[in-house]
Structure formats: C-alpha cells, structure tokens
Write an enzyme that holds these catalytic residues in place. Structure first.
Site, PDB file in Angstrom:
ATOM      1  N   ARG A  98      72.332  -6.420  12.779  1.00  0.00           N
ATOM      2  CA  ARG A  98      72.011  -5.236  11.951  1.00  0.00           C
ATOM      3  C   ARG A  98      72.183  -5.585  10.476  1.00  0.00           C
ATOM      4  NH1 ARG A  98      75.850  -2.128  11.058  1.00  0.00           N
ATOM      5  NH2 ARG A  98      76.560  -1.820  13.183  1.00  0.00           N
ATOM      6  N   TYR A 118      51.164  10.831   1.835  1.00  0.00           N
ATOM      7  CA  TYR A 118      51.188  10.619   3.273  1.00  0.00           C
ATOM      8  C   TYR A 118      51.889  11.801   3.959  1.00  0.00           C
ATOM      9  CZ  TYR A 118      52.202   8.447   7.726  1.00  0.00           C
ATOM     10  OH  TYR A 118      52.290   8.194   9.061  1.00  0.00           O
ATOM     11  N   ASP A 142      55.158   3.891  -3.593  1.00  0.00           N
ATOM     12  CA  ASP A 142      54.700   3.561  -2.238  1.00  0.00           C
ATOM     13  C   ASP A 142      53.408   2.755  -2.418  1.00  0.00           C
ATOM     14  OD1 ASP A 142      53.443   3.479   0.248  1.00  0.00           O
ATOM     15  OD2 ASP A 142      54.231   5.416   0.869  1.00  0.00           O
ATOM     16  N   LYS A 178      50.734  -1.238   8.018  1.00  0.00           N
ATOM     17  CA  LYS A 178      49.351  -1.194   7.546  1.00  0.00           C
ATOM     18  C   LYS A 178      48.905  -2.589   7.099  1.00  0.00           C
ATOM     19  CE  LYS A 178      50.229   3.113   8.415  1.00  0.00           C
ATOM     20  NZ  LYS A 178      50.639   4.087   7.399  1.00  0.00           N
TER      21      LYS A 178
HETATM   22  C1  LIG Z   1      51.688   5.026   7.268  1.00  0.00           C
HETATM   23  C2  LIG Z   1      52.275   5.335   5.938  1.00  0.00           C
HETATM   24  C3  LIG Z   1      53.640   5.628   5.790  1.00  0.00           C
HETATM   25  C4  LIG Z   1      54.577   5.702   6.980  1.00  0.00           C
HETATM   26  O1  LIG Z   1      54.763   4.469   7.578  1.00  0.00           O
HETATM   27  P1  LIG Z   1      55.082   4.225   9.144  1.00  0.00           P
HETATM   28  O2  LIG Z   1      55.126   2.757   9.256  1.00  0.00           O
HETATM   29  O3  LIG Z   1      53.989   4.886   9.924  1.00  0.00           O
HETATM   30  O4  LIG Z   1      56.402   4.904   9.398  1.00  0.00           O
HETATM   31  C5  LIG Z   1      54.127   5.860   4.517  1.00  0.00           C
HETATM   32  N1  LIG Z   1      53.310   5.828   3.437  1.00  0.00           N
HETATM   33  C6  LIG Z   1      51.993   5.572   3.547  1.00  0.00           C
HETATM   34  C7  LIG Z   1      51.150   5.546   2.317  1.00  0.00           C
HETATM   35  C8  LIG Z   1      51.429   5.322   4.788  1.00  0.00           C
HETATM   36  O5  LIG Z   1      50.111   5.071   4.885  1.00  0.00           O
END
Ligand SMILES: *Cc1c(COP(=O)(O)O)cnc(C)c1O
Length: 384
Positions: free
Chosen positions: A53, A105, A178, A203
């Site tokens: 962890r 998101y 982000d 992604k």
């Molecule tokens: C998909 C996404 C998230 C969340 O991520 P997960 O891996 O699905 O928990 C946060 N911000 C953006 C811009 C996203 O496209």
C-alpha cells in the site's frame, strides 16, 4: 531520474517508460511485483519497500514515469480517476470552497455534491473558460482551491491555464488541473503554474479500454508529501497488475494520441461540412472559440469531437447503426467510441446546466481511435 533521462525528448522517455529497472536480470519489461509485503534485511533496515500500500516497485515505475512526463516532482497511481480526485479533495477542510469547472465529468460533480458537500467542502461551479468569471468567484475568501478541466467534456471549452494560475497565485489557492483529455503529451499544466495534475488513467494514459486507473502528479515536494500521505493513509492505490498495464500503455501514448488527433481533425472537418450536422465542437477547427488559445499554448486539440445532428429523432438509429464506432461510454482508447452525453455520461448533471452549456438531445460525442480515418468517415456517413 538521471540527467540523460531529463535531456531526452518526451517521446523517447515514453517509449522506454519502466525499462532498465531490473539490473539483476536485465528484464526489458518492468516485472509485476505481485507481493503485499517485503522482507527486511535486518532490524532498522529496508530494501526501500515494506508494504505494497505504501510503495510497490511496479507502481513506483509507473509513478516515476508519470512524474517525468508532466515535469512534476512526484507521481501517484490510484485505483481510479475518482479515487485520485478523492485524495485531492481531502487536501481541503470543512468550510473550504473550491471553484470548479461547471461542465465537468459527471462523476466529479457527483463526488463533490453527494459526498463532499455534506462534509462541508463546497464546490462553486463556474465557466472556467471565462477567466473573469473565475476571478469573480475566487474573490470569496472561503475559496481555497481551483479545479479545472480543459478542454471540457463534451463541449470542449478551453481554459487559459496561465491566466488561471495568476488568479490562483494572487489568492493563494491550490490550482488543480484534470488533464485527462489532452495528457502531458499535448498539455502540461505544471509548466503553466498548476500545483497538481489529475488523471483518469483509464482513458488516454492506459489507452486500451482494459484497465481503470487514476493518477496525481504534484509540482512541489511539500504537496507530494501531502498527497503521498493521503495515498497511503486512505489506501486507494493501484495494484501491481494494473500499474503494469498503464505503464505498457504509456509507451505508445505519443503514437496513439498523434494518430487519434489527426483522425479527429479529419472527422471534425468532414462533419462540419455535412448537411445533416448542425454544429461541431472540436478545438482543432478554427471556428472553435478555444482554437487560438490552444494552438498558442499547447501541442494539440486531442481526440475528442462532439457534434449536433440536425434531426434529434435520428439519434437512436445512429447509435444502433454504427459498425466501426462502438456505442459505449469512456474515451481515450484505441477503438473509436460514440456516446450520447445527455442520457449517458452526463445524466448526473442538473438539466439547467446541461441546457446552458449545450448538452442537448442532438449532441453526440466521439472518442476517436486509431483506426483508418476513411473507415470512420464511411461509418458515420452510413448512419447520418
Ligand atoms: C473518466 C474521467 C474521470 C474519472 O475517472 P475514472 O478512472 O473513471 O474513475 C475523471 N475526469 C475525467 C475528465 C474523466 O474523463
């Protein structure tokens, strides 16, 4: 990281992410250290690893690659993008407000509204492509942070990260970006003054629609210390197998994103000329309001395209009729996906907000993959 590593181009560093880390065998691919615990050589001694962890060699290889890519001081891999975001929001305290991109998101919206608002951390939603609106919202002394998505999902509004840095610095706010959509291959917020960069590594970073993962990269040792504490104390870490998958994905990030971007540019231009399409959102088109800013500050417009069909009653047939595109949520993988934000990805957002930003019953979103662009165009032509 050695001086040699830092002098190399990002594409070179990406291709060799995680290599040369196992001198005892010379393994080219970073081994998957599938272990919970590590033996100690003697009392008071450690190999550098005690318990997975806290730190695991495979995860560390990924975290160092992520930090290097963004030019940050340390990277942290989490079990998902939302787990990464959750750790970042914990940097705030009850009574704090955070100015947040309004068309963000859906899961980020849900985390703020359903989990953190009842605990006293309040999100203030603003159009962060409008620096004046951000400055006005940040004048509230309870605001302690600024969390921005750029380009936004799915309308692809572009924020001026340098201008937002200036606002955040003046007010002493923690500035978080982000960067899931463009990644550090195309946009490097830390170089523009952000404090933390956040990713859904599910992604583009991993890129193959086969793993859920998240990441944070911190600009300074002080922030890294706080995020590292939270990662270990709350424990939403990425496991060694999934860390390896993201690391492998990273190796081809530059290639994939360049191809996704050139495909997206072609598709956006083609859609813009199509009689059954009313409007196209893609920052690579010079008709997009964020085009000049993105072209000046960043290396590209990415692989996401949104468009409105002229006749909304055609939407079900389009989603059912595609043969190359896959009707699915998520984005950033090598396969092209199409989704309907109003009913799928953005169903958690309030209706009034959806209407204001343009998430309506005509809007479709494409995550453009690496396939042959003519196949993608023919697929859309057939259903439009
Ligand atoms: C998909 C996404 C998230 C969340 O991520 P997960 O891996 O699905 O928990 C946060 N911000 C953006 C811009 C996203 O496209």
């Amino acid at each position: 990281m050695t001086d040699l590593t830092l002098s190399l181009d990002r594409s070179t560093r990406l291709a060799q992410a995680g290599t040369r880390r196992d001198p005892s065998t010379g393994a080219l691919s970073m081994p998957i250290y599938q272990t919970a615990s590590f033996g100690h050589p003697a009392l008071g001694q450690s190999t550098g690893f005690d318990y997975s962890r806290t730190s695991n060699p495979t995860r560390l290889a990924l975290e160092e690659a992520l930090a290097g890519l963004d030019g940050g001081c340390r990277g942290f891999a989490f079990a998902s993008g939302l787990a990464a975001l959750d750790a970042v929001i914990r940097l705030f305290a009850p009574g704090d407000r955070v100015v947040v991109t309004e068309d963000l998101y859906g899961g980020t919206y849900r985390l703020f509204e359903r989990i953190y608002r009842p605990l006293g951390i309040e999100a203030v939603f603003v159009d962060t492509s409008d620096a004046q609106a951000v400055a006005a919202a940040c004048a509230d002394p309870a605001v302690r942070g600024l969390l921005v998505e750029s380009p936004t999902n799915p309308i692809l509004r572009v924020a001026d990260l340098r201008a937002l840095t200036a606002i955040a610095r003046e007010r002493g706010l923690l500035f978080i970006v982000d960067n899931t959509f463009l990644t550090a291959w195309l946009q490097r917020p830390l170089e523009q003054g952000a404090d933390l960069v956040l990713y859904s590594a599910t992604k583009y970073l991993a890129g193959h629609n086969d793993v859920v993962a998240g990441a944070v990269v911190a600009a300074t040792p002080a922030l890294a210390e706080r995020v590292g504490f939270l990662q270990n104390a709350a424990g939403a870490i990425l496991g060694p197998q999934d860390s390896w998958l993201v690391l492998r994905g990273l190796k081809t990030l530059a290639l994939r994103l360049d191809r996704q971007q050139s495909n997206a540019q072609r598709l956006a231009a083609w859609l813009a000329g199509h009689p059954r399409v009313r409007r196209v959102y893609y920052p690579g088109l010079d008709t997009h309001p964020g085009h000049a800013l993105l072209a000046r500050e960043h290396s590209g417009a990415g692989g996401m395209v949104a468009f409105e069909v002229a006749d909304p009653s055609r939407v079900p047939a389009i989603l059912a009729g595609v043969r190359v595109f896959i009707f699915a949520e998520s984005l950033g993988g090598v396969e092209s996906l199409i989704t309907y934000p109003l009913r799928q990805t953005h169903a958690d957002l309030p209706t009034a907000l959806c209407q204001r930003v343009g998430i309506n019953d005509r809007l479709l979103r494409l995550s453009v993959g690496i396939e042959d662009p003519d196949d993608l165009i023919r697929d859309l032509e057939a259903v439009l």
